[in-house]
Scaffold this active site. Structure first.
Site: not given
Lengths: 277, 257
Positions: A144, A178
């Site tokens: 991330s 994501h």
């Protein structure tokens, strides 16, 4: 010319610069998460031998105990020396930041706010240490925000809505994490690349890209269906293409590993005693 | 147009973060707002927005006496979308302790530094302890990690600041050394003491502990001069009228020679 234990030429050559960018994962005991941890351990072991040093930088989360304890839960019982550098907790646990980081075999950066991550690193002068670590061959990894930080740019939700933000630019291009898990982030990325953000990659949760030296990265996936994408733009036209990825199988869970080890020990004893022919 | 007084209350250490069961400093800053139900916003940035710290804030600043909120810069998706609007609508902004280096880094990334200056100028009272005290000054002594270090804060107050100013501590020694090396003169406060500034002038020093004191430090002829400042204890003792500060403690700039 002398060659060290890993078959590399010492000092005369530049160490291979390695970065593992992950679209998203946790340190849970689920198979896909175990596969990611196994990969991290393997990368660290390549130069770190049997007990590589692995350090987490949980800065992007604000050094939450949650992130730190899940990291220790994943690596505490594995053959490695895990540690954490919590810049918000240094007051209670002083340590020589630079020496500690440069002594690692793998530095893992956790997720959270990309904007805060870079701001706090800059304030503590951590970015220059990480860049040096990378050049010295220490593996840089993260998920991330901890994956986007190595690129020129990423798509962050640090201020609420997804929008572009700059990274450390150790790697060329941009990254969006994501990818199919947060459609609004992917949409913002495609817009940004169309508007002139450097081309780059999209990574679903449990997909990763591994850079080993210069050139193109290899794509990895720890979950069926999780993909890595190459995202490019030509005259405002954005193209997205899935990259062929190597599947990372999940190792046996910890409890089972112990059982297997126990079983092997018994088998060896029996063999020695002549019970198994 | 009449502008509200700019006020900053810089705790050496104390309030709900350090003095559980002793609400004197927190009561003092709430009282300054003159509002019946003041709007108070907590900025826990220096702690990395630690959950336990936010919970303790809400416990200390309970709903019956104020309208409390907090801004977590690590979880922006949960808080107010318009930070500026939210901060400017407060009566009091309360900054928690932790790493002042991290605090300033994160604030700059989100433009909080500029908003706080604007809030101060608009009359929102600013306060905080430890890192939340150092941040308001031109220069500060941070002892958060390893050797005490000298750093620049937001510069709303044109002085230096040292918190947790305990005799013989490394921080205390470092502050004196920094002053000799050219750090601008300023103020130190012990745990339990708070420096209350109106505009850029120190208006009084208050304390939640009878013995806690604030100090003014300057360099004169290569020597560090420390002056203890008359401090008003906020506790049970009959309130003694606080004498105006002696002339020597005036923080007004000397006229150019």
């Amino acid at each position: 010319m002398p060659v060290d234990g890993n078959g590399r030429l010492p000092s005369a050559t530049t160490p291979v610069r390695r970065v593992l960018a992950l679209g998203g994962h946790e340190f849970s005991s689920r198979p896909a998460d175990r596969a990611v941890c196994e990969l991290l351990l393997r990368l660290a072991s390549e130069h770190g031998g049997k007990r590589p040093r692995i350090c987490i930088l949980p800065t992007a989360s604000g050094d939450t105990s949650e992130q730190i304890s899940s990291f220790y839960a994943a690596f505490g019982e594995r053959p490695c020396e895990p540690s954490d550098v919590s810049l918000f907790r240094l007051g209670r646990r002083p340590l020589a930041l630079r020496d500690h980081l440069l002594a690692q075999h793998l530095i893992y950066v956790g997720g959270g706010s990309l904007v805060n991550l870079l701001a706090v690193w800059e304030a503590h002068d951590v970015a220059s240490i990480l860049s040096l670590a990378w050049r010295q061959g220490i593996v840089l990894a993260g998920q991330s925000a901890g994956a986007m930080c190595w690129f020129e740019a990423g798509i962050t939700k640090s201020s609420g809505k997804p929008r572009p933000a700059a990274g450390l630019a150790l790697l060329h291009g941009s990254l969006c994490v994501h990818y199919n898990n947060e459609p609004e982030r992917r949409a913002a990325y495609l817009d940004a690349v169309g508007d002139g953000m450097p081309s780059g990659y999209g990574l679903d949760d449990y997909a990763g890209l591994l850079w080993e030296g210069e050139g193109t990265p290899s794509a990895l996936t720890a979950r069926r269906g999780a993909r890595a994408y190459r995202v490019t733009s030509q005259e405002g036209e954005v193209t997205e293409s899935a990259l062929p990825a190597r599947f990372l199988p999940a190792p046996a869970p910890a409890a089972l590993r112990e059982d297997i080890a126990e079983f092997r020990r018994i088998k060896t004893m029996r063999r020695r005693a002549g019970w198994l022919g | 147009m009449k502008t509200a007084a700019r006020q900053i209350v810089a705790f050496g250490g104390g309030g709900f973060s350090m003095e559980s069961g002793n609400p004197l400093l927190d009561d003092y800053v709430l009282g300054l707002t003159k509002a019946e139900r003041p709007r108070v916003c907590f900025l826990p940035s220096a702690s990395g927005d630690a959950d336990h710290y936010v919970v303790r804030f809400y416990r200390a600043f309970a709903a019956h006496r104020c309208e409390a909120s907090h801004i977590s810069l690590f979880r922006r998706e949960q808080g107010p979308a318009d930070l500026r609007r939210h901060l400017l609508s407060q009566d009091l902004i309360y900054v928690g302790g932790g790493s002042v280096v991290s605090l300033l880094g994160v604030w700059r990334a989100h433009g909080i530094d500029a908003i706080l200056r604007e809030a101060w100028e608009a009359g929102v009272i600013l306060c905080g302890l430890s890192a939340g005290s150092l941040c308001w000054f031109e220069e500060a002594v941070s002892g958060f990690h390893g050797e005490p270090q000298r750093l620049h804060g937001l510069g709303l107050l044109p002085f230096s600041n040292c918190v947790h100013y305990e005799r013989g501590s490394a921080r205390c020694e470092a502050y004196r050394r920094f002053l000799r090396e050219g750090m601008c003169g300023g103020y130190a406060a012990e745990d339990g003491a708070a420096l209350h500034f109106t505009g850029e002038e120190l208006s009084r020093v208050v304390a939640s502990r009878p013995q806690a004191r604030g100090y003014r430090l300057d360099v004169a002829g290569g020597r560090v001069v420390e002056m203890q400042i008359a401090t008003a204890f906020l506790g049970d003792r009959p309130p003694s009228p606080v004498a105006p500060l002696p002339e020597a403690l005036s923080t007004a700039l000397a006229p150019a020679a």
